[in-house]
Design an enzyme around this catalytic site. Structure first.
Site, PDB file in Angstrom:
ATOM      1  N   ASP A 165     -25.336  23.559 -16.390  1.00  0.00           N
ATOM      2  CA  ASP A 165     -25.289  22.413 -15.481  1.00  0.00           C
ATOM      3  C   ASP A 165     -26.605  21.658 -15.654  1.00  0.00           C
ATOM      4  OD1 ASP A 165     -24.836  20.595 -13.476  1.00  0.00           O
ATOM      5  OD2 ASP A 165     -25.096  22.016 -11.821  1.00  0.00           O
ATOM      6  N   ASN A 194     -26.348  27.551  -6.702  1.00  0.00           N
ATOM      7  CA  ASN A 194     -25.128  26.912  -6.208  1.00  0.00           C
ATOM      8  C   ASN A 194     -23.884  27.508  -6.860  1.00  0.00           C
ATOM      9  OD1 ASN A 194     -23.690  24.742  -4.762  1.00  0.00           O
ATOM     10  ND2 ASN A 194     -23.405  23.839  -6.789  1.00  0.00           N
ATOM     11  N   TYR A 207     -29.981  26.481 -16.160  1.00  0.00           N
ATOM     12  CA  TYR A 207     -30.194  25.449 -15.135  1.00  0.00           C
ATOM     13  C   TYR A 207     -29.511  25.857 -13.819  1.00  0.00           C
ATOM     14  CZ  TYR A 207     -30.134  22.943 -19.693  1.00  0.00           C
ATOM     15  OH  TYR A 207     -30.269  22.568 -21.009  1.00  0.00           O
ATOM     16  N   GLN A 216     -26.643  19.445  -4.226  1.00  0.00           N
ATOM     17  CA  GLN A 216     -25.521  18.543  -4.449  1.00  0.00           C
ATOM     18  C   GLN A 216     -25.333  17.683  -3.202  1.00  0.00           C
ATOM     19  OE1 GLN A 216     -23.982  18.193  -7.247  1.00  0.00           O
ATOM     20  NE2 GLN A 216     -24.495  20.049  -8.393  1.00  0.00           N
ATOM     21  N   GLU A 266     -33.883  29.227 -14.510  1.00  0.00           N
ATOM     22  CA  GLU A 266     -34.234  27.996 -13.795  1.00  0.00           C
ATOM     23  C   GLU A 266     -35.749  27.833 -13.901  1.00  0.00           C
ATOM     24  OE1 GLU A 266     -34.758  24.673 -11.975  1.00  0.00           O
ATOM     25  OE2 GLU A 266     -32.695  25.371 -12.260  1.00  0.00           O
ATOM     26  N   CYS A 310     -23.598  15.722 -14.947  1.00  0.00           N
ATOM     27  CA  CYS A 310     -23.759  14.556 -14.069  1.00  0.00           C
ATOM     28  C   CYS A 310     -23.898  13.270 -14.876  1.00  0.00           C
ATOM     29  CB  CYS A 310     -24.961  14.741 -13.146  1.00  0.00           C
ATOM     30  SG  CYS A 310     -26.538  14.977 -14.008  1.00  0.00           S
ATOM     31  N   GLU A 316     -19.518  13.112 -11.655  1.00  0.00           N
ATOM     32  CA  GLU A 316     -19.730  14.476 -12.129  1.00  0.00           C
ATOM     33  C   GLU A 316     -18.456  14.878 -12.874  1.00  0.00           C
ATOM     34  OE1 GLU A 316     -22.887  17.567 -11.187  1.00  0.00           O
ATOM     35  OE2 GLU A 316     -22.661  15.477 -10.570  1.00  0.00           O
TER      36      GLU A 316
END
Length: 364
Positions: free
Chosen positions: A297, A221, A216, A188, A237, A322, A356
């Site tokens: 995400d 994070n 994801y 980020q 992921e 996003c 975002e």
């Protein structure tokens, strides 16, 4: 990299425009008023990259950026107020170093900075030539002088001096989490707003006695703070670099209730639907999980239709996006079974149209 139109005096108006745009996109779903999380007006961006532009008839190279759609008219950059103070402190020192050293400057065409709120920094130097021992000797001196890690890149070669990642520390609900953020992997860009996003997701998820599915997950994070709110997490992921970083981050923070699988969201959908088995799921009993929430995400394209359909199984869907347009498209697909009960705007990208956003959908 194109140049943002930096104008602090216009920030409030730009944020209001984004707020109205998000509200319009979510209006068909009777979404509540969005919670707004502002960005610092300057020095908010923790990473930046610059092409280098050589003066006609000179070997001197300067940081350069370009307006969108124009790769031939450079805008020379001496400082970059949207970037972190650490980047601005390093820019002139790095430039002086390559201007005074032919080994470092020869065929150097791009520079990338990666920094953290914790003050760590990594610089990547990209070349149109092979990197040799002479370059490494000079680069090691430069890294020591600047107090940074340094990566040299040329075709087919990558030389790391120090670490190939930076170390970040983010605080969520009074607990500090440490993150390794690798060179070349997604992180980020706006650390202050990222910290606000983590806090919002943590609060919205709430204290749970069941399990969380995360799609994801990147470098973990969100995984780290959200794992403290649930019994277990199954996270997926596809990027090997991000998976390795996430595993290191879980170990560094002593988070032991997360199982991380290197699968795409589409592949996990197939596994949960028992379409086909995956060797990477060997030893994992998917049926033992009691999923109450799914956290997603996704990239700018949003969730594909099958993954979106998978999330319909869950009573609660916590979605960070996003791209508000693909977010709205995914909500439309889910709107017959789920409703938006919380939403937020996180201004990760001031002075641009990007934003975002986050929503919590609950079963009707």
């Amino acid at each position: 990299m194109s140049r943002p139109q930096f104008d602090p005096a216009a920030y409030a108006a730009q944020l209001q425009e984004k707020t109205q745009r998000l509200k319009a996109l979510l209006a068909p779903f009777n979404a509540p008023e969005p919670e707004i999380f502002e960005s610092p007006r300057e020095h908010y961006r923790l990473r930046a990259e610059f092409r280098l532009w050589r003066e006609t008839g000179s070997e001197n190279r300067h940081y350069a950026m370009f307006e969108a759609g124009d790769k031939f008219t450079p805008i020379m950059i001496e400082d970059f107020p949207i970037a972190s103070r650490r980047i601005n402190e390093l820019m002139p020192r790095l430039k002086a170093a390559w201007q005074g050293n032919k080994v470092l400057s020869f065929k150097l065409f791009q520079v990338e900075f990666l920094t953290t709120l914790a003050g760590d920094a990594l610089i990547t130097l990209c070349y149109h030539r092979p990197l040799d021992e002479a370059w490494q000797v000079e680069a090691e001196k430069l890294a020591a002088e600047l107090g940074v890690s340094l990566v040299g890149r040329s075709k087919g070669k990558r030389i790391v001096i120090g670490r190939d990642y930076v170390e970040e520390e983010l605080t969520v609900a009074d607990r500090a989490f440490r993150y390794r953020q690798p060179e070349g992997a997604f992180t980020q860009p706006n650390g202050e707003v990222n910290q606000k996003m983590l806090g919002w997701a943590y609060e919205v998820l709430g204290e749970r006695q069941d399990d969380l599915l995360e799609l994801y997950c990147g470098n973990g994070n969100f995984t780290l703070p959200l794992a403290t709110r649930v019994r277990r997490v199954l996270a997926t992921e596809i990027s090997k670099t991000s998976v390795n970083a996430a595993l290191a981050n879980l170990a560094d923070n002593a988070v032991d209730n997360v199982t991380l699988v290197r699968l795409s969201a589409e592949e996990l959908t197939e596994a949960l639907n028992e379409v086909r088995p995956f060797r990477r799921l060997a030893g994992i009993d998917l049926k033992s999980y009691q999923f109450g929430n799914v956290f997603v995400d996704p990239p700018r394209a949003g969730m594909d239709p099958d993954t979106c359909e998978l999330t319909r199984r869950f009573d609660r869907i916590l979605y960070i996006s996003c791209n508000p347009e693909t977010l709205a498209a995914n909500i439309q697909q889910l709107s017959d079974t789920h409703q938006v009960v919380r939403c937020a705007l996180f201004d990760q990208f001031p002075y641009t149209h990007h934003m975002e956003s986050g929503v919590l959908l609950e079963r009707r």
